[in-house]
Structure formats: C-alpha cells, structure tokens
Design an enzyme around this catalytic site. Structure first.
Site, PDB file in Angstrom:
ATOM      1  N   TYR A  24     -34.576 -20.167  28.279  1.00  0.00           N
ATOM      2  CA  TYR A  24     -35.330 -19.650  29.417  1.00  0.00           C
ATOM      3  C   TYR A  24     -36.830 -19.753  29.132  1.00  0.00           C
ATOM      4  O   TYR A  24     -37.370 -19.023  28.290  1.00  0.00           O
ATOM      5  CB  TYR A  24     -34.952 -18.208  29.720  1.00  0.00           C
ATOM      6  CG  TYR A  24     -33.481 -17.985  30.003  1.00  0.00           C
ATOM      7  CD1 TYR A  24     -32.647 -19.042  30.362  1.00  0.00           C
ATOM      8  CD2 TYR A  24     -32.923 -16.719  29.906  1.00  0.00           C
ATOM      9  CE1 TYR A  24     -31.303 -18.840  30.617  1.00  0.00           C
ATOM     10  CE2 TYR A  24     -31.576 -16.508  30.162  1.00  0.00           C
ATOM     11  CZ  TYR A  24     -30.769 -17.567  30.508  1.00  0.00           C
ATOM     12  OH  TYR A  24     -29.426 -17.352  30.749  1.00  0.00           O
ATOM     13  N   THR A  61     -22.989 -14.712  53.846  1.00  0.00           N
ATOM     14  CA  THR A  61     -22.509 -15.249  55.114  1.00  0.00           C
ATOM     15  C   THR A  61     -21.407 -14.350  55.664  1.00  0.00           C
ATOM     16  O   THR A  61     -20.721 -13.656  54.906  1.00  0.00           O
ATOM     17  CB  THR A  61     -21.971 -16.674  54.920  1.00  0.00           C
ATOM     18  OG1 THR A  61     -20.907 -16.659  53.965  1.00  0.00           O
ATOM     19  CG2 THR A  61     -23.065 -17.594  54.421  1.00  0.00           C
TER      20      THR A  61
END
Length: 277
Positions: free
Chosen positions: A56, A210
């Site tokens: 990272y 959704t």
C-alpha cells in the site's frame, strides 16, 4: 447474540470489525492529515484491528499509521503483509516469495511501523515460483526469532491453506469475500472449522447498493446497504473479521456502527439466498 471479539491465534483478543488501511490517503499534505484523522478516530471508536501492507503506497501506508498512532494503545493489533516487490528500472511490481526478500520486507515493516515485532504478518500472495514450504518456513523462522507473533495468508485456496498448516500454525487468512462475492466460501468454511481468523478484503461489494434484498433489509432496519452487508458477514461465522476500508470519517462511523446491527433469522435467510455476482 453475535460475539463481538475474536482471539487471533487463540491468544490475542480483537474486536471483530476492524479497519483496512489501504484507502487512507498518504499525500498530499491535506489528504494525509485526513488519513491520520481517520486512523485516530477508528481507535477512538474502539477499533483495535488495523490491516495494512508493504504494497500500500509502497510502505507509506505503514508509515502513516505509525505517525497517526504511535505509541500504540496496548490493545491495538496492526497486521501487515509482505511478498510483493515494488516496480523498479525495467521491471513491474511482482509477487516475490523468496525467503531473503520476505525477511528484508519484514525488517522494513518493523522500521516503518516502529514496532519490535509484528503481531500478525501475512503472506500477501503465494509465489508460485517458490516452494510454499520455503515461503512459510521463512515466516516461521522470523517468528522463532521474535520478529512476528502470528502468521497469516492471503488469497489462498483450501489446498494451499492445508499445506501451510502442515508446516506451521496459521492464525489468519485474508481472501476476497462478501455477501455478493462468495468465491472463497470453501476457504471460509475451512477457517471456521479450524478456528482460523478470516479477514475478508473488499467486504462490501460495490453492487450491494443496487436494488436487491440487501436494500430491502436495509430499509427495514433503518440502516445502509453497506451496514447490512457487514452485519451479514459478522453473522456468517464467529471467525469472520471484516476490515472495511475508507478515507472518510463519516464512512468510518457508518462502518463501525454496523457491528451493532442485528439481522433476524428471516432477514438473514433472504440474504443467504442471494446469488453471487
């Protein structure tokens, strides 16, 4: 009632909903300050499992956590990962499981995190070019030397997990898994059976927002779809340790609050029946 804590390696108690540090911004300065604020707020909210990696921002993420949180609270466990080499002249970033490389990366992580030992050190990816026994053996040697306490794996199959456990004790597995992405269901089951911590990365699938049974359950509970997805994970097995990542204070607060959300049996059954995407 869902247990709120889990013992890594049967020893180290952590709250089951942690923080994935990958999305904490490390630059520019204004964004870096926000990343520091999110890390500090997470600890204030009771999060005591934070996951990072040498990959990272190529170590800058680990350094950010040290700047934000060192000296660390006694109950805070910072987990990190090794085994991916950064890009260099004429080469791209690549998986590297050579023992000499893993040992060097652990030393770098210790320095950046300002630690004497890493409580949970995970092999970021299995290097298919190096015998797994050599990779796990190197980590076991580092544990014997006192540089790490517990060993974990990431993105492994059931067979790879079994092979690694034949070499040494494995305390945790970090694979991609969520309500809508259950490719590694068999690995979750294997960890559940063995009492191995399972840290799902990307624990909230983007499609969860959704219209679906997820949004319906969220409306019933007055919660967000992301909170429902995290609550489902926590209910799935007591070894589940979700590590949702964020660079937003508001999103952090929302994620942490999911630990208090309870699904009833009927709601859980509806969510269980969702087909993967």
């Amino acid at each position: 009632m869902t247990a709120s804590t889990f013992h890594i390696g049967g020893e180290r108690a952590v709250r089951r909903l942690g923080l994935g540090a990958m999305h904490l911004p490390v630059s520019p300065a204004r964004d870096r300050e926000r990343g520091i604020a999110v890390a500090r707020r997470a600890v204030q909210l009771g999060v005591n499992l934070i996951d990072t990696a040498g990959l990272y921002s190529w170590g800058a993420n680990e350094a950010l956590l040290a700047e934000a949180l060192h000296p660390y609270p006694d109950d805070l466990l910072i987990a990190t990962k090794v085994g991916v080499a950064p890009p260099g002249p004429g080469r791209q970033a690549d998986i590297d499981g050579r023992p000499v490389f893993l040992r060097a990366q652990v030393d770098e992580a210790l320095r950046r995190l300002r630690l004497d030992r890493i409580e949970l050190l995970q092999l970021h990816r299995v290097d298919t070019k190096v015998p797994l026994a050599d990779q796990i053996g190197a980590l076991a040697e580092l544990r014997a030397a006192g540089k790490i306490v517990h060993i974990g794996l990431s993105e492994v199959s059931v067979d790879q997990l079994a092979e690694a456990r034949g070499i040494t004790e494995i305390a945790a597995v970090q694979n991609r898994y969520s309500l809508l992405d259950r490719e590694y269901e068999d690995v979750v089951d294997a960890c559940d059976a063995a009492g191995i911590g399972f840290l799902p990365w990307r624990p909230v699938h983007p499609a969860v927002v959704t219209p679906s049974p997820v949004t319906a359950v969220a409306a019933e509970l007055g919660a967000t779809p992301a909170q429902v997805a995290l609550a489902w994970l926590l209910r799935r097995t007591p070894v589940m340790l979700p590590i949702p990542g964020t660079g937003s204070l508001a999103h952090l607060e929302e994620n942490v609050a999911a630990a208090e959300l309870s699904l009833d049996d009927e709601q859980a059954a509806r969510l269980d029946g969702i087909a993967g995407v």
